[in-house]
Design a protein around this motif. Structure first.
Motif, PDB file in Angstrom:
ATOM      1  N   THR A 238       0.838  -1.202   0.000  1.00 52.56           N
ATOM      2  CA  THR A 238       0.000   0.000   0.000  1.00 52.56           C
ATOM      3  C   THR A 238       0.872   1.251   0.000  1.00 52.56           C
TER       4      THR A 238
ATOM      5  N   ASP B 147       2.657   1.570  -3.500  1.00 56.58           N
ATOM      6  CA  ASP B 147       1.728   1.906  -4.589  1.00 56.58           C
ATOM      7  C   ASP B 147       1.223   3.343  -4.515  1.00 56.58           C
ATOM      8  N   THR B 148       1.170   3.909  -3.304  1.00 61.61           N
ATOM      9  CA  THR B 148       0.600   5.254  -3.134  1.00 61.61           C
ATOM     10  C   THR B 148       1.663   6.319  -2.866  1.00 61.61           C
TER      11      THR B 148
ATOM     12  N   ARG C  34      -3.338  13.780  -3.104  1.00 61.12           N
ATOM     13  CA  ARG C  34      -3.949  12.623  -3.776  1.00 61.12           C
ATOM     14  C   ARG C  34      -3.288  11.312  -3.356  1.00 61.12           C
ATOM     15  N   ASP C  35      -1.996  11.362  -2.992  1.00 65.69           N
ATOM     16  CA  ASP C  35      -1.325  10.153  -2.520  1.00 65.69           C
ATOM     17  C   ASP C  35      -1.903   9.706  -1.185  1.00 65.69           C
TER      18      ASP C  35
ATOM     19  N   GLU D 286      -4.839  10.472   0.043  1.00 61.97           N
ATOM     20  CA  GLU D 286      -6.239  10.068  -0.139  1.00 61.97           C
ATOM     21  C   GLU D 286      -6.334   8.641  -0.664  1.00 61.97           C
ATOM     22  N   GLU D 287      -5.441   8.278  -1.591  1.00 62.98           N
ATOM     23  CA  GLU D 287      -5.450   6.922  -2.130  1.00 62.98           C
ATOM     24  C   GLU D 287      -5.034   5.909  -1.061  1.00 62.98           C
TER      25      GLU D 287
ATOM     26  N   LYS E  97      -7.924   5.433   1.274  1.00 57.79           N
ATOM     27  CA  LYS E  97      -8.961   4.632   0.607  1.00 57.79           C
ATOM     28  C   LYS E  97      -8.621   3.148   0.658  1.00 57.79           C
ATOM     29  N   ARG E  98      -7.356   2.824   0.421  1.00 56.53           N
ATOM     30  CA  ARG E  98      -6.954   1.418   0.421  1.00 56.53           C
ATOM     31  C   ARG E  98      -6.991   0.818   1.821  1.00 56.53           C
TER      32      ARG E  98
END
Length: 201
Positions: free
Chosen positions: A131, A134-135, A160-161, A163-164, A167-168
């Motif tokens: 995670t 990837d972010t 945005r990083d 937030e992603e 989310k994950r």
């Protein structure tokens, strides 16, 4: 439930290359620059706001001066290889002396139920590491106490990083919750006639 974003101290540096060398430095599908960033635990972003300028800057962000220095050196090596393949700079080389500047990173703390921590972490932390990679964030697990639940500290430079990553993490925690709920219902003993009658009076 998650806390608000807070600001944390980080470090930054910059490498400037000729516009004709940007493609070489970035590499196919950003492979070259991403490899540098992953190897040095940094975040590297192209800053190309002035399309008329013959120079393009790469902004490097990281948690330590050592990480920034490593990324800066690797980026200079890519730039030198690009110049050797396609000479453009000549005697007009930009000032790429290593200079560290303090910059601000963002942090968000994400709380999850103790029962869902294991799935978010994965075997030996493998899921959490993926995670994070990837972010483009740095994620640290903070064990809960009597007064606070288990928390994941997520830090990064781009909103945005973060937030992603959030989310994950929440998605995995939700999946863990769903599995626990299904298993709980599946293994629950069936009601008997006595149960439905309220048992002995």
């Amino acid at each position: 439930m998650a806390a608000q974003y807070t600001q944390v101290q980080a470090f930054g540096a910059q490498v400037t290359v000729h516009r004709d060398h940007v493609g070489f430095v970035i590499g196919p599908k950003f492979r070259a620059v991403n490899e540098v960033a992953r190897d040095t635990n940094t975040r590297i972003k192209v800053n190309d706001t002035n399309k008329e300028c013959p120079w393009v800057s790469f902004m490097i962000g990281g948690r330590s001066v050592e990480d920034i220095k490593g990324a800066h050196q690797r980026m200079l090596e890519l730039a030198c290889r690009a110049e050797a393949a396609t000479p453009r700079v000549g005697m007009n080389a930009p000032n790429n002396q290593f200079q560290v500047v303090p910059i601000i990173a963002l942090e968000k703390r994400i709380m999850v139920a103790p029962e869902d921590v294991g799935m978010v972490l994965g075997a030996k932390g493998s899921t959490l590491k993926k995670t994070s990679m990837d972010t483009w964030t740095w994620i640290k697990f903070l064990k809960g106490t009597d007064n606070t639940p288990p928390t994941f500290s997520v830090r990064g430079f781009l909103l945005r990083d973060l937030e992603e990553a959030e989310k994950r993490i929440l998605g995995i925690a939700q999946e863990s919750f769903n599995r626990r709920t299904v298993l709980s219902i599946h293994y629950r003993a069936p009601l008997t006639v006595m149960d439905m009658a309220g048992g002995f009076k």
